[in-house]
Design a protein around this motif. Structure first.
Motif, PDB file in Angstrom:
ATOM      1  N   GLY A  46       0.718  -1.264   0.159  1.00 48.36           N
ATOM      2  CA  GLY A  46       0.083   0.035  -0.027  1.00 48.36           C
ATOM      3  C   GLY A  46       0.891   1.283  -0.039  1.00 48.36           C
ATOM      4  N   VAL A  47       1.901   1.445   0.843  1.00 53.97           N
ATOM      5  CA  VAL A  47       2.738   2.447   0.991  1.00 53.97           C
ATOM      6  C   VAL A  47       3.645   2.645  -0.495  1.00 53.97           C
ATOM      7  N   ILE A  48       4.257   1.385  -0.827  1.00 54.71           N
ATOM      8  CA  ILE A  48       4.858   1.730  -2.319  1.00 54.71           C
ATOM      9  C   ILE A  48       3.982   2.033  -3.225  1.00 54.71           C
ATOM     10  N   GLY A  49       2.452   1.353  -3.225  1.00 53.27           N
ATOM     11  CA  GLY A  49       1.673   1.854  -4.450  1.00 53.27           C
ATOM     12  C   GLY A  49       1.410   3.419  -4.336  1.00 53.27           C
ATOM     13  N   SER A  50       1.719   3.943  -3.257  1.00 55.56           N
ATOM     14  CA  SER A  50       1.505   5.639  -3.058  1.00 55.56           C
ATOM     15  C   SER A  50       2.707   6.439  -3.264  1.00 55.56           C
ATOM     16  N   SER A  51       3.874   5.685  -3.557  1.00 57.21           N
ATOM     17  CA  SER A  51       5.339   6.544  -3.584  1.00 57.21           C
ATOM     18  C   SER A  51       4.997   7.149  -5.036  1.00 57.21           C
ATOM     19  N   PRO A  52       6.091   8.027  -5.314  1.00 56.83           N
ATOM     20  CA  PRO A  52       6.066   8.744  -6.617  1.00 56.83           C
ATOM     21  C   PRO A  52       6.959   7.901  -7.546  1.00 56.83           C
ATOM     22  N   SER A  53       7.648   6.950  -6.996  1.00 63.80           N
ATOM     23  CA  SER A  53       8.442   5.958  -7.965  1.00 63.80           C
ATOM     24  C   SER A  53       7.394   5.255  -9.002  1.00 63.80           C
ATOM     25  N   LYS A  54       7.675   5.381 -10.172  1.00 58.92           N
ATOM     26  CA  LYS A  54       6.929   4.486 -11.195  1.00 58.92           C
ATOM     27  C   LYS A  54       7.235   3.094 -11.005  1.00 58.92           C
ATOM     28  N   ILE A  55       8.355   2.641 -10.591  1.00 61.45           N
ATOM     29  CA  ILE A  55       8.753   1.220 -10.615  1.00 61.45           C
ATOM     30  C   ILE A  55       7.905   0.672  -9.464  1.00 61.45           C
ATOM     31  N   CYS A  56       7.861   1.270  -8.198  1.00 61.90           N
ATOM     32  CA  CYS A  56       7.012   0.931  -7.035  1.00 61.90           C
ATOM     33  C   CYS A  56       5.627   0.682  -7.598  1.00 61.90           C
ATOM     34  N   GLN A  57       5.233   1.489  -8.103  1.00 57.38           N
ATOM     35  CA  GLN A  57       3.770   1.938  -8.287  1.00 57.38           C
ATOM     36  C   GLN A  57       3.307   0.524  -9.186  1.00 57.38           C
ATOM     37  N   LEU A  58       4.491   0.106 -10.228  1.00 53.27           N
ATOM     38  CA  LEU A  58       4.391  -0.839 -11.128  1.00 53.27           C
ATOM     39  C   LEU A  58       4.397  -2.217 -10.437  1.00 53.27           C
ATOM     40  N   VAL A  59       5.170  -2.518  -9.515  1.00 55.87           N
ATOM     41  CA  VAL A  59       5.328  -3.579  -8.460  1.00 55.87           C
ATOM     42  C   VAL A  59       4.101  -3.785  -7.927  1.00 55.87           C
ATOM     43  N   ASN A  60       3.534  -2.850  -7.318  1.00 58.19           N
ATOM     44  CA  ASN A  60       2.337  -2.767  -6.547  1.00 58.19           C
ATOM     45  C   ASN A  60       1.027  -3.229  -7.374  1.00 58.19           C
ATOM     46  N   ARG A  61       0.972  -2.791  -8.561  1.00 59.80           N
ATOM     47  CA  ARG A  61      -0.101  -2.854  -9.538  1.00 59.80           C
ATOM     48  C   ARG A  61      -0.392  -4.372 -10.061  1.00 59.80           C
ATOM     49  N   CYS A  62       1.114  -4.926 -10.348  1.00 54.41           N
ATOM     50  CA  CYS A  62       1.378  -6.305 -10.843  1.00 54.41           C
ATOM     51  C   CYS A  62       0.950  -7.379  -9.668  1.00 54.41           C
ATOM     52  N   TYR A  63       1.428  -7.023  -8.451  1.00 51.12           N
ATOM     53  CA  TYR A  63       0.803  -7.762  -7.129  1.00 51.12           C
ATOM     54  C   TYR A  63      -0.728  -7.805  -7.191  1.00 51.12           C
ATOM     55  N   VAL A  64      -1.273  -6.422  -7.001  1.00 55.25           N
ATOM     56  CA  VAL A  64      -2.767  -6.402  -6.547  1.00 55.25           C
ATOM     57  C   VAL A  64      -3.589  -6.971  -7.947  1.00 55.25           C
ATOM     58  N   GLU A  65      -3.127  -6.610  -9.033  1.00 55.08           N
ATOM     59  CA  GLU A  65      -4.072  -7.018  -9.929  1.00 55.08           C
ATOM     60  C   GLU A  65      -4.012  -8.630 -10.273  1.00 55.08           C
ATOM     61  N   PHE A  66      -2.660  -9.196 -10.128  1.00 55.64           N
ATOM     62  CA  PHE A  66      -2.538 -10.708 -10.245  1.00 55.64           C
ATOM     63  C   PHE A  66      -3.408 -11.290  -9.275  1.00 55.64           C
ATOM     64  N   ILE A  67      -3.132 -10.935  -7.873  1.00 56.99           N
ATOM     65  CA  ILE A  67      -3.834 -11.813  -6.993  1.00 56.99           C
ATOM     66  C   ILE A  67      -5.447 -11.473  -6.823  1.00 56.99           C
ATOM     67  N   GLN A  68      -6.035 -10.268  -7.115  1.00 62.90           N
ATOM     68  CA  GLN A  68      -7.448  -9.808  -6.950  1.00 62.90           C
ATOM     69  C   GLN A  68      -8.036 -10.618  -7.930  1.00 62.90           C
ATOM     70  N   ASN A  69      -7.404 -10.660  -9.304  1.00 62.31           N
ATOM     71  CA  ASN A  69      -7.984 -11.279 -10.671  1.00 62.31           C
ATOM     72  C   ASN A  69      -7.985 -12.813 -10.407  1.00 62.31           C
ATOM     73  N   THR A  70      -7.504 -13.421  -9.466  1.00 59.24           N
ATOM     74  CA  THR A  70      -7.313 -14.996  -9.472  1.00 59.24           C
ATOM     75  C   THR A  70      -8.162 -15.313  -8.491  1.00 59.24           C
ATOM     76  N   PRO A  71      -9.132 -16.309  -8.417  1.00 62.76           N
ATOM     77  CA  PRO A  71      -9.843 -16.802  -7.341  1.00 62.76           C
ATOM     78  C   PRO A  71      -8.963 -17.274  -6.102  1.00 62.76           C
ATOM     79  N   LEU A  72      -9.476 -17.174  -4.943  1.00 66.24           N
ATOM     80  CA  LEU A  72      -8.665 -17.938  -3.684  1.00 66.24           C
ATOM     81  C   LEU A  72      -8.270 -19.505  -3.980  1.00 66.24           C
ATOM     82  N   VAL A  73      -9.270 -19.986  -4.432  1.00 65.04           N
ATOM     83  CA  VAL A  73      -9.196 -21.510  -4.614  1.00 65.04           C
ATOM     84  C   VAL A  73      -8.052 -21.806  -5.311  1.00 65.04           C
TER      85      VAL A  73
END
Length: 166
Positions: A46-73
């Protein structure tokens, strides 16, 4: 009487109470450990997703989008069946903790990021004008203010995590 409240069902429950107690204890332990992992990942991403660094934002988006768009099971099945093909053997308990921890960590990361973005931009500018770095501004100025916004949805996420341990 053969309905849902039949006496023989309550008798079976009373005789096998240790099985239910063991399951309840396992649910509590998996929930606590999974929530600790989810909070750690959520705060970090959450903190690195709100940082000004584009690389940190990209890492955050990859993690969040991959995990949220895949069912838990599916994620739990991958951890249990896929990791042994990579040479990583984990006990079932660890798979459960990692599964719910990583899954809910992505949702908590979005809650933290939204809470940080809810704090007016002027607060960051004021902190940096006083000599704070980005990280110290986050620690001492922004995150304490974001806590008020973050607690209600964080509580909902903790309840969802407990329900998902089943």
């Amino acid at each position: 009487m053969s309905g849902p409240f039949a006496g023989f069902k309550w008798l079976a429950l009373a005789q096998d109470w240790s099985v239910f107690a063991e399951g309840f204890l396992t649910t509590i332990i998996v929930s606590i450990l999974g929530l600790a992992l989810a909070l750690a990942l959520g705060v970090i991403f959450g903190v690195i997703g709100s940082s000004p660094s584009k690389i940190c934002q990209l890492v955050n988006r990859c993690y969040v989008e991959f995990i949220q768009n895949t069912p838990l099971v599916i994620q739990v099945f991958f951890l249990y069946h896929g990791l042994p093909h990579l040479g990583i053997m984990l006990p079932v308990f660890s798979v459960g903790v990692l599964g719910v921890g990583f899954y809910h960590g992505a949702y908590i990361a979005e809650i933290i990021r939204a809470g940080i973005q809810a704090v007016p931009r002027g607060q960051m500018d004021a902190a940096q004008s006083q000599g704070f770095t980005f990280w110290s501004s986050m620690r001492y100025v922004i995150v304490p203010q974001a806590k008020r916004v973050v607690f209600p949805p964080m509580t909902n996420q903790a309840v969802s995590l407990i329900k998902n341990t089943s």
